[in-house]
Write a protein that holds these residues in place. Structure first.
Motif, short mmCIF file in Angstrom:
data_model
loop_
_atom_site.label_atom_id
_atom_site.label_comp_id
_atom_site.label_asym_id
_atom_site.label_seq_id
_atom_site.Cartn_x
_atom_site.Cartn_y
_atom_site.Cartn_z
N ASN A 261 0.87 -1.17 0.00
CA ASN A 261 0.00 0.00 0.00
C ASN A 261 0.91 1.22 0.00
OD1 ASN A 261 -1.80 2.05 0.40
ND2 ASN A 261 -2.63 1.28 2.32
N TYR A 262 1.07 1.84 -1.17
CA TYR A 262 1.93 3.01 -1.28
C TYR A 262 1.10 4.28 -1.48
CZ TYR A 262 1.30 1.88 -6.25
OH TYR A 262 0.77 1.58 -7.49
N GLY A 263 -0.18 4.21 -1.08
CA GLY A 263 -1.06 5.35 -1.21
C GLY A 263 -1.70 5.47 -2.57
N ASP B 53 -6.33 1.56 -4.44
CA ASP B 53 -5.93 0.60 -3.41
C ASP B 53 -6.92 -0.55 -3.25
OD1 ASP B 53 -7.94 2.05 -2.23
OD2 ASP B 53 -6.81 2.59 -0.43
N ASP C 155 2.55 -1.51 4.54
CA ASP C 155 2.11 -0.11 4.49
C ASP C 155 3.31 0.80 4.20
OD1 ASP C 155 1.00 2.38 4.79
OD2 ASP C 155 0.22 2.04 6.80
N THR D 88 2.67 3.99 3.04
CA THR D 88 2.07 5.32 2.85
C THR D 88 2.90 6.44 3.48
OG1 THR D 88 0.65 4.91 4.78
CG2 THR D 88 -0.28 4.46 2.60
N ASN E 128 4.96 8.58 1.08
CA ASN E 128 4.32 9.43 0.07
C ASN E 128 4.96 10.81 -0.09
OD1 ASN E 128 2.54 7.52 -0.78
ND2 ASN E 128 0.70 8.70 -0.39
N THR F 195 -0.72 8.68 -6.96
CA THR F 195 -0.63 8.95 -5.53
C THR F 195 -0.93 10.39 -5.16
OG1 THR F 195 1.76 9.30 -5.78
CG2 THR F 195 1.05 7.11 -5.10
#
Length: 222
Positions: A39-41, A45, A66, A68, A71, A80
């Motif tokens: 989950n990179y934003g 997603d 995660d 995020t 970011n 993103t």
């Protein structure tokens, strides 16, 4: 008689159709598969939900990492940031806005660390020839260089394998269909809405692949 221990591999599994096919290819080769998603934003997603559902159905160990918090360091991508996702084919220059800086190197590095920790011999990911024009970190030179680095980055060498590196999405889908895979279990659209938009580069390439294979995409489109 003692049970034969399968060799382990880590598969970077986004929940999209390419990594879905890679996941099943690794399974068909007899490996014990460990899936990892990131989950990179990303605005899409919901692909992570698809990934989790597939792994649960197949009883595959699955981790969602995660990223995020990274970011602020990876700004400027329409995936993103608050930038409209461009419409059109991947061959169009506008699609470069979907590049997330250094994404694959970051993901591969973490997947390799995971592979070392569980004594897996390789990391699989779904780079393919259709990505080469837009995504530098899907090109042959990048994959070969990462593989070379990952032979020496740890005490235990780890292979980087991109089994469809020289194939396009049409060929990937053809192999997946021949394996009897159900692509309704995948999400491709860069817009994470209820239905796929049908207009972004990811959707256009997916729809083209189904058309060229004389098959119908099971996903619903707006």
């Amino acid at each position: 008689m003692s049970e034969v221990t399968k060799a382990k591999v880590v598969v970077i599994f986004s929940g999209g159709m390419d990594s879905f096919t890679v996941l099943h290819k690794a399974l068909s080769q007899g490996y014990e598969v460990y899936a990892v998603s990131f989950n990179y934003g990303q605005r899409h997603d919901k692909e992570l939900i698809y990934a989790a559902n597939v792994c649960k159905e197949l009883s595959i160990t699955h981790k969602i990492v995660d990223l995020t918090s990274l970011n602020p360091l990876l700004a400027g991508s329409s995936l993103t940031d608050n930038i409209d996702v461009p419409e059109g084919h991947y061959e169009e220059t506008s699609m470069k806005s979907t590049v997330v800086p250094n994404r694959n190197m970051i993901m591969l590095s973490m997947a390799v660390g995971y592979a070392v920790s569980i004594s897996a011999e390789a990391v699989y990911f779904g780079a393919h020839s259709g990505d080469h024009a837009i995504y530098p970190d899907c090109r042959t030179e990048f994959v070969e260089a990462m593989n070379a680095v990952c032979q020496i980055a740890n005490y235990a060498p780890v292979d980087i394998r991109a089994p469809y590196l020289k194939n396009d999405k049409i060929e990937i889908l053809a192999e997946g269909l021949s394996m009897g895979l159900d692509y309704r279990k995948t999400w491709t659209c860069y817009n994470g809405r209820d239905k796929a938009c049908g207009k972004c580069g990811a959707c256009q390439e997916r729809l083209e692949a189904f058309e060229k294979n004389k098959a119908v995409d099971p996903l619903e489109y707006e």
